[in-house]
Design a protein around this motif. Sequence first.
Motif, PDB file in Angstrom:
ATOM      1  N   LEU A  28       6.828  47.997  -1.222  1.00 60.32           N
ATOM      2  CA  LEU A  28       6.215  47.964  -2.671  1.00 60.32           C
ATOM      3  C   LEU A  28       6.888  47.496  -3.605  1.00 60.32           C
ATOM      4  CD1 LEU A  28       4.389  50.218  -4.326  1.00 60.32           C
ATOM      5  CD2 LEU A  28       6.214  51.596  -3.870  1.00 60.32           C
ATOM      6  N   PHE A  50       8.504  54.120   1.348  1.00 61.47           N
ATOM      7  CA  PHE A  50       8.223  52.995   1.026  1.00 61.47           C
ATOM      8  C   PHE A  50       9.739  52.200   0.949  1.00 61.47           C
ATOM      9  CE2 PHE A  50       4.210  54.740  -0.629  1.00 61.47           C
ATOM     10  CZ  PHE A  50       3.352  53.563  -0.299  1.00 61.47           C
ATOM     11  N   VAL A  52      11.125  49.849  -1.501  1.00 54.68           N
ATOM     12  CA  VAL A  52      10.779  49.574  -2.870  1.00 54.68           C
ATOM     13  C   VAL A  52      11.458  48.168  -3.347  1.00 54.68           C
ATOM     14  CG1 VAL A  52      10.743  50.390  -5.302  1.00 54.68           C
ATOM     15  CG2 VAL A  52       9.980  51.922  -3.257  1.00 54.68           C
ATOM     16  N   HIS A  72       2.059  46.594  -0.710  1.00 51.80           N
ATOM     17  CA  HIS A  72       1.657  47.594  -1.905  1.00 51.80           C
ATOM     18  C   HIS A  72       2.144  47.204  -3.061  1.00 51.80           C
ATOM     19  CE1 HIS A  72       1.778  49.923   2.173  1.00 51.80           C
ATOM     20  NE2 HIS A  72       0.654  50.493   1.699  1.00 51.80           N
ATOM     21  N   THR A  98      -2.813  43.370   0.078  1.00 55.76           N
ATOM     22  CA  THR A  98      -2.165  44.171  -0.821  1.00 55.76           C
ATOM     23  C   THR A  98      -2.831  45.032  -1.446  1.00 55.76           C
ATOM     24  OG1 THR A  98      -0.470  42.243  -1.184  1.00 55.76           O
ATOM     25  CG2 THR A  98      -0.192  44.253  -2.628  1.00 55.76           C
ATOM     26  N   LEU A 137      -2.251  54.627  -3.616  1.00 62.21           N
ATOM     27  CA  LEU A 137      -1.803  53.596  -2.502  1.00 62.21           C
ATOM     28  C   LEU A 137      -1.911  53.840  -0.986  1.00 62.21           C
ATOM     29  CD1 LEU A 137       1.870  53.190  -3.853  1.00 62.21           C
ATOM     30  CD2 LEU A 137       0.163  51.407  -4.119  1.00 62.21           C
TER      31      LEU A 137
END
Length: 197
Positions: A28, A50, A52, A72, A98, A137
């Motif tokens: 993400l 996630f 990140v 994402h 994505t 998401l």
Amino acid sequence: MTERTTEQGPAAGDGKLDAALIGADTSLLIVDDDAPFLRRLARAMETRGFSVDIAESVAEGIAKAKTRPPKHAVVDLRLGDGSGLDVIEAIRAKRDDTRIIMLTGYGNIATAVNAVKLGAVDYLAKPADADDIFAALVQRAGERAEPPENPMSADRVRWEHIQRVYEMCERNVSETARRLNMHRRTLQRILAKRAPK
């Protein structure tokens, strides 16, 4: 009706359920120039499973999208060095699967349409909370998003827009009034009042 979750701690969600919703690729990218919001959202998304990566500018977002295109992405529309739409284009140039969520401080239909044409799957107005962003998401194709439990009133949306333009004009009342096509005294009265609910 499920209880609203907070953005902190293990109570944010059931780890196994969140992992199943996210899928195998948990990458993400969050792009936002509001550093405190960016850090809070990054922590909240990490607690939900996630992996990140963050960026605070268009340039940094594009660079990260090119080197490690995420599965994402959450991208703010207005960034200090340009438009988040450029980040969406950079992500789409590298990866077409994505799931991109566009965030904005004020709603704008033309920009929403443009963001969707460029590949965003949803468009959320700030202040969007971690639950709303997570739901957007992981939403599957064809699913309908639930309406917000406590949407902003029309008066609050108007007030937020006026405040945003006022800040963009460096708190210059005359320039803000000119840009909003509003009488200066009317604007001063609005600015003197508390924010509507």
